[in-house]
Design an enzyme around this catalytic site. Sequence first.
Site, mmCIF file in Angstrom:
data_model
loop_
_atom_site.group_PDB
_atom_site.id
_atom_site.type_symbol
_atom_site.label_atom_id
_atom_site.label_comp_id
_atom_site.label_asym_id
_atom_site.label_seq_id
_atom_site.Cartn_x
_atom_site.Cartn_y
_atom_site.Cartn_z
ATOM 1 N N ASP A 1 0.489 -1.406 0.037
ATOM 2 C CA ASP A 1 -0.208 -0.185 -0.047
ATOM 3 C C ASP A 1 1.380 1.060 0.073
ATOM 4 O O ASP A 1 1.945 1.098 0.677
ATOM 5 C CB ASP A 1 -1.223 -0.127 1.256
ATOM 6 C CG ASP A 1 -1.908 -1.261 1.240
ATOM 7 O OD1 ASP A 1 -2.194 -1.974 0.139
ATOM 8 O OD2 ASP A 1 -2.618 -1.454 2.228
ATOM 9 N N GLU B 1 0.457 0.046 -5.120
ATOM 10 C CA GLU B 1 -0.646 0.773 -5.134
ATOM 11 C C GLU B 1 -0.253 1.905 -4.687
ATOM 12 O O GLU B 1 0.819 2.531 -4.057
ATOM 13 C CB GLU B 1 -1.402 -0.275 -3.933
ATOM 14 C CG GLU B 1 -2.854 1.078 -4.019
ATOM 15 C CD GLU B 1 -3.092 2.190 -2.141
ATOM 16 O OE1 GLU B 1 -3.164 3.117 -2.501
ATOM 17 O OE2 GLU B 1 -1.594 1.726 -1.872
#
Length: 84
Positions: free
Chosen positions: A16, A58
């Site tokens: 992330d 991400e």
Amino acid sequence: MINFWLDKGVGGFRLDVIDLIGKEPDQLITADGPTLHPLIKELNQHTFGPHDVVTVGETWSANLDNAQLYSNPDGSEFSFLEQL
């Protein structure tokens, strides 16, 4: 930690907000800092790169101009990029 899970047999990782690992707050650089891609390549080399796993980076800052850097065809970064 990544190598621990690779040894357990996981098939992939999603990292992330990976575009923030190269941030330089003192320089007001909050994403896509100058060390971003060297750090991702180093991470790949020492962890998931030698394994047959799927990786997703991400990022909020990717665009059409820089997105391909994250999923370099030479395999030095991620398998895929997820832009939010």
